[in-house]
Enzyme design. Structure first.
Site, short mmCIF file in Angstrom:
data_model
loop_
_atom_site.label_atom_id
_atom_site.label_comp_id
_atom_site.label_asym_id
_atom_site.label_seq_id
_atom_site.Cartn_x
_atom_site.Cartn_y
_atom_site.Cartn_z
N VAL A 26 0.79 4.69 5.43
CA VAL A 26 0.37 3.55 6.25
C VAL A 26 1.56 2.61 6.51
O VAL A 26 1.66 2.01 7.57
CB VAL A 26 -0.83 2.81 5.61
CG1 VAL A 26 -1.22 1.60 6.43
CG2 VAL A 26 -2.02 3.75 5.46
N GLY A 27 2.49 2.57 5.55
CA GLY A 27 3.70 1.77 5.75
C GLY A 27 4.41 2.16 7.04
O GLY A 27 4.88 1.31 7.80
N GLY A 55 0.84 -1.21 0.00
CA GLY A 55 0.00 0.00 0.00
C GLY A 55 0.86 1.24 0.00
O GLY A 55 1.99 1.21 -0.49
N CYS A 88 0.66 0.03 -9.25
CA CYS A 88 1.85 0.54 -8.58
C CYS A 88 3.06 0.60 -9.51
O CYS A 88 3.93 1.43 -9.33
CB CYS A 88 2.17 -0.30 -7.36
SG CYS A 88 2.41 -2.02 -7.76
N GLU A 132 5.64 -3.25 0.60
CA GLU A 132 5.55 -3.11 -0.86
C GLU A 132 4.82 -1.80 -1.12
O GLU A 132 3.60 -1.73 -1.03
CB GLU A 132 4.77 -4.30 -1.45
CG GLU A 132 5.44 -5.64 -1.25
CD GLU A 132 6.67 -5.85 -2.13
OE1 GLU A 132 6.76 -5.17 -3.19
OE2 GLU A 132 7.53 -6.66 -1.77
#
Ligand code: NAD
Length: 465
Positions: free
Chosen positions: A196-197, A192, A248, A214
């Protein structure tokens, strides 16, 4: 909303009990689970395709190429190679400890959490899970709440096909994921955005849980005058406008000279019409933007830009036409962050060195694409830039090579997977050494350290290792 009546801590402790009882470790269990997942995808293809249409208006053929069929290929590859991948690997032992044997043994980590995004809600949930199962782990699968139809399909079908004791879907959004992240896992695999990572990394730090991230980023497409621009236009448009740009590894923007940009633009116009007709809104090969927030963000990026083709939008259906933007300024809003939508800005550069300088001024991209036949340009791009992947003359297709690591570097991610690497991600490489008892040649290093032993350790020993 979570699956069943159990609370999240209960779900995780059930999985842990199964793992501790050894449910997931046998090779036969792993293969059975992988085959069950395969059966789910084959027997329930229609339901999954319908969910992808509902979530993203994803064309079923595209869904086969990038989601369902893609996952089946990964499953088949894993099933046919797993025994070999799991074989202990013998390594050399130094003479000092001979006679002895040493090997690296793959050990499952335990209970792992896979958090998936909405853009490829099948592939990005299931491919990591394949690695987790193949490595012998229990799994909590957390699909994205922003692809609700696909999330619901897996929440419904997983219990029917997979061993509930060890593999569970937890549906939900931020509150559920936050609560999940408070639990102790043995690995967290997150796909994502970087914001948020960071949250995932912080939560994992509390339990010293290893994490794979990722993430995304702005993947450039550099084009020079050594290639056929018509082929470039086809491949660029394919990589950019599939899934309405919500990929992505989509080429985020083009870097080329003003002269080539002038030649490329009409070719892109022609190819977009060839792919999606004169009105792409009517094409069933073209997707939609996932939600209103993304739609608003993307349409905002069009402000003040020069549109070569596209630019039409429909808020009700969240349609944004495949759009090419000309002479985009390096500091415009569309160049500030990953676009993640069907807008293709063309940024002009004076030279390859200028392009490399521009790429290196930003975050490390997930992929770098270069359309060039020049060996010198290829070498310069390979050695003077850093990115998760480099792909020459085709975007996004490196994912199809199971033996290539798929992942980012720096801001585009940490760790990589696919094929054997997915098993490595979810395994601990346990060092195993076994030395025979007699003769005990090891006594050469036991105290007391006499002059003889001192001399041996200083001189002879180094030559023996
Ligand atoms: P998303 O909004 O679906 O979020 C991903 C997951 O994070 C979801 O399961 C969601 O529930 C969870 N989440 C969201 N907010 C959270 C919070 N505050 N706390 C805990 N969990 C939370 O997807 P997204 O992030 O919008 O996905 C798009 C991004 O993902 C893009 O940057 C894209 O480049 C990147 N991406 C990377 C890859 C890759 O393989 N490297 C693949 C696809 C997408």
């Amino acid at each position: 909303m979570s699956t069943g009546a159990s609370s999240l801590p209960e779900i995780v402790s059930t999985l842990r009990a199964s793992f501790d009882a050894g449910v997931t470790k046998p090779y036969a269990w792993r293969i059975r689970a992988l085959k069950a997942l395969r059966a789910l995808l084959i027997e329930r293809t229609a339901e999954i395709e319908a969910a992808l249409v509902a979530d993203l208006r994803k064309n079923p053929a595209e869904a086969q190429l990038t989601e369902i069929g893609f996952v089946i290929a990964e499953l088949d590859y894993t099933i046919s190679h797993l025994r070999r991948w799991l074989r202990p690997k013998r390594v050399r032992t130094p003479l000092l400890i001979a006679p002895a044997t040493a090997s690296v043994v793959k050990e499952p980590l335990g209970v792992v959490l896979v958090i998936a995004p909405w853009n490829y809600p099948v592939q990005l949930l299931l491919v990591p899970i394949i690695g987790a199962i193949a490595a012998g782990n229990a799994v909590v699968a957390k699909p994205s709440e922003l692809a609700p139809a696909t999330s619901a399909v897996f929440a419904r079908l997983f219990p029917r096909y997979l061993d509930n004791r060890a593999i569970t879907v937890v549906e939900g959004g931020v509150p559920e994921t936050t609560e999940l992240l408070a639990q102790r896992f043995d690995h967290i695999f997150y796909t994502g955005n970087g914001r948020v990572g960071r949250i995932v990394l912080e939560a994992a730090a509390k339990h010293l849980t290893p994490v794979t991230l990722e993430l995304g980023g702005k993947s450039p497409a550099y084009i020079d005058d050594t290639v056929d621009l018509d082929v470039v236009a086809h491949r660029l448009a394919w990589g950019k406008f599939m899934n309405a740009g919500q990929t992505c590894v989509a080429p985020d923007y083009v870097l080329t000279t003003p002269a080539l940009a002038r030649r490329l633009e009409p070719l892109l116009v022609k190819v977009i019409e060839e792919f999606y007709g004169t009105d792409p809104e009517l094409s069933d090969s073209y997707g939609r933007i996932v939600n209103d927030a993304q739609f608003e963000r993307l349409t905002g990026l069009l402000d003040g830009e020069t549109v070569v083709t596209g630019g039409q939008t429909n808020a009700r259906t969240r349609y944004i036409a495949p759009t090419v933007l000309s002479s985009v300024s390096r500091d415009s809003a569309v160049m500030a962050e990953e676009i993640f939508g069907p807008l293709l800005p063309i940024v002009t550069v004076e030279s390859l060195a200028d392009a490399i300088g521009f790429i290196n001024a930003g975050d490390k991209p997930l992929a770098l694409y270069a359309f060039t036949s020049s060996a010198k340009a290829r070498r310069a791009l390979l050695t003077r830039t850093s990115s998760g992947a480099v792909s020459f003359n085709v975007p996004a297709a490196h994912l199809l090579v199971a033996d290539l690591p798929f992942g980012g570097v720096g801001q585009s991610g940490t760790g990589s997977y696919h094929g054997e690497r997915s098993v490595a991600v979810f395994s601990h490489d346990k060092a195993v050494l076994s030395k025979i008892m007699k003769p005990d040649t090891f006594n050469l290093v036991y105290p007391p350290f006499t002059r003889k032993k001192d001399a041996f350790i200083r001189g002879f020993l180094r030559r023996l290792t």
